[in-house]
Write an enzyme that holds these catalytic residues in place. Sequence first.
Site, mmCIF file in Angstrom:
data_model
loop_
_atom_site.group_PDB
_atom_site.id
_atom_site.type_symbol
_atom_site.label_atom_id
_atom_site.label_comp_id
_atom_site.label_asym_id
_atom_site.label_seq_id
_atom_site.Cartn_x
_atom_site.Cartn_y
_atom_site.Cartn_z
ATOM 1 N N ALA A 1 4.249 14.339 17.953
ATOM 2 C CA ALA A 1 4.095 13.048 17.281
ATOM 3 C C ALA A 1 4.924 11.972 17.961
ATOM 4 O O ALA A 1 4.499 10.818 18.059
ATOM 5 C CB ALA A 1 4.502 13.179 15.811
ATOM 6 N N GLN B 1 3.689 14.636 2.755
ATOM 7 C CA GLN B 1 4.032 15.881 2.085
ATOM 8 C C GLN B 1 5.534 16.147 2.176
ATOM 9 O O GLN B 1 6.039 17.061 1.529
ATOM 10 C CB GLN B 1 3.286 17.054 2.729
ATOM 11 C CG GLN B 1 1.779 16.954 2.643
ATOM 12 C CD GLN B 1 1.106 18.091 3.373
ATOM 13 O OE1 GLN B 1 0.990 19.199 2.846
ATOM 14 N NE2 GLN B 1 0.670 17.832 4.597
ATOM 15 N N CYS C 1 20.041 14.876 -22.294
ATOM 16 C CA CYS C 1 19.844 16.071 -23.123
ATOM 17 C C CYS C 1 20.782 17.211 -22.764
ATOM 18 O O CYS C 1 20.720 18.265 -23.391
ATOM 19 C CB CYS C 1 18.392 16.536 -23.026
ATOM 20 S SG CYS C 1 17.989 17.348 -21.452
ATOM 21 N N VAL D 1 9.619 15.711 1.836
ATOM 22 C CA VAL D 1 10.491 15.315 0.727
ATOM 23 C C VAL D 1 11.713 14.539 1.216
ATOM 24 O O VAL D 1 12.577 14.186 0.425
ATOM 25 C CB VAL D 1 10.926 16.552 -0.099
ATOM 26 C CG1 VAL D 1 9.723 17.177 -0.789
ATOM 27 C CG2 VAL D 1 11.634 17.594 0.774
ATOM 28 N N TYR E 1 19.305 23.255 -2.636
ATOM 29 C CA TYR E 1 18.852 21.868 -2.706
ATOM 30 C C TYR E 1 19.866 20.935 -2.045
ATOM 31 O O TYR E 1 19.492 20.050 -1.264
ATOM 32 C CB TYR E 1 18.640 21.477 -4.167
ATOM 33 C CG TYR E 1 18.667 19.992 -4.421
ATOM 34 C CD1 TYR E 1 17.611 19.174 -4.022
ATOM 35 C CD2 TYR E 1 19.752 19.395 -5.060
ATOM 36 C CE1 TYR E 1 17.638 17.814 -4.254
ATOM 37 C CE2 TYR E 1 19.785 18.038 -5.298
ATOM 38 C CZ TYR E 1 18.727 17.250 -4.893
ATOM 39 O OH TYR E 1 18.757 15.904 -5.116
ATOM 40 N N HIS F 1 4.926 15.588 -2.709
ATOM 41 C CA HIS F 1 5.724 16.742 -3.128
ATOM 42 C C HIS F 1 7.110 16.352 -3.631
ATOM 43 O O HIS F 1 8.014 17.187 -3.669
ATOM 44 C CB HIS F 1 5.835 17.744 -1.969
ATOM 45 C CG HIS F 1 4.519 18.337 -1.589
ATOM 46 N ND1 HIS F 1 4.238 18.812 -0.317
ATOM 47 C CD2 HIS F 1 3.390 18.530 -2.316
ATOM 48 C CE1 HIS F 1 2.999 19.268 -0.283
ATOM 49 N NE2 HIS F 1 2.465 19.108 -1.478
ATOM 50 N N THR G 1 0.395 18.012 10.127
ATOM 51 C CA THR G 1 0.054 18.759 8.913
ATOM 52 C C THR G 1 -0.616 20.072 9.281
ATOM 53 O O THR G 1 -1.437 20.130 10.202
ATOM 54 C CB THR G 1 -0.874 17.943 8.005
ATOM 55 O OG1 THR G 1 -2.089 17.648 8.708
ATOM 56 C CG2 THR G 1 -0.216 16.635 7.597
ATOM 57 N N SER G 2 -0.296 21.106 8.534
ATOM 58 C CA SER G 2 -0.820 22.439 8.838
ATOM 59 C C SER G 2 -2.212 22.655 8.272
ATOM 60 O O SER G 2 -2.952 23.525 8.734
ATOM 61 C CB SER G 2 0.123 23.509 8.266
ATOM 62 O OG SER G 2 0.166 23.428 6.846
#
Length: 256
Positions: free
Chosen positions: A239, A101, A158, A103, A67, A119, A196-197
Amino acid sequence: MSNFERAVEALSNAREAVVFTGAGISVESGIPTYSDPLTGIWARQDPETLETARAFRENPRLIWGWYLWRRYQASIASPNAAHLALSQLSGSGRKISVITQNVDDLHERAGSVGVLHLHGKLSTPKCFACHRPAEIPPPPAIFPADGALIEPPRCGRCNGKLRPGVVWYGEDLPLGIWKSAIALVKNCDVLISVGTSGIVTPAAEIPKLALSSGATVIQINTADVSTGMQNEVMLIGKATDVLPKLCALIPRKVSN
């Protein structure tokens, strides 16, 4: 009339347009797609095996490192000409909404506001236990070479482990964001689908929903992804080539 002329006419006459983007718009900023082979410390990893709750439970240090690496890649990327063209289109007097879509935050950094992230976002992790969003320091200027195994920080409420604030395989989309996206698509005159796929569901249903609602769908992709519907326009190309040319020809709509 050529497909490009049809796209210009449809967008020029639109009052409300929705832009729906996928990995194909960000790849031109240097952010790899899931189908691209990984390099460096991640060369032996499969992205699909890293993007699951099960993988996080089994090896949280590996997934958190993955990440952070993705977050770092997004932070050093810059919005490209396609992102900027869409932002400028918002000043044409039409309501322009962006659903993505992706992130990353390249749309926002280009100037688009109110972007719906189906997403999730790399910039906002959340607690694996209580799901509350959290904040962490910005990525370093240089990603550490041994950064593949990093212990996740803890939730301030927490003490649970923080996880990426993105939608993993097997997880549902954020319900509120999905409902907002559907409402926008059902009410738009034009949907511009970029890079987009058409594979990842349920997001892949968005162009189909726009078509069935009577909107003109302008598909922009390096391959033909059209379905052959009458109110669909296919523009094949990058694009960064197609969108600046298209948006530059859209006149400003004067309010009555």
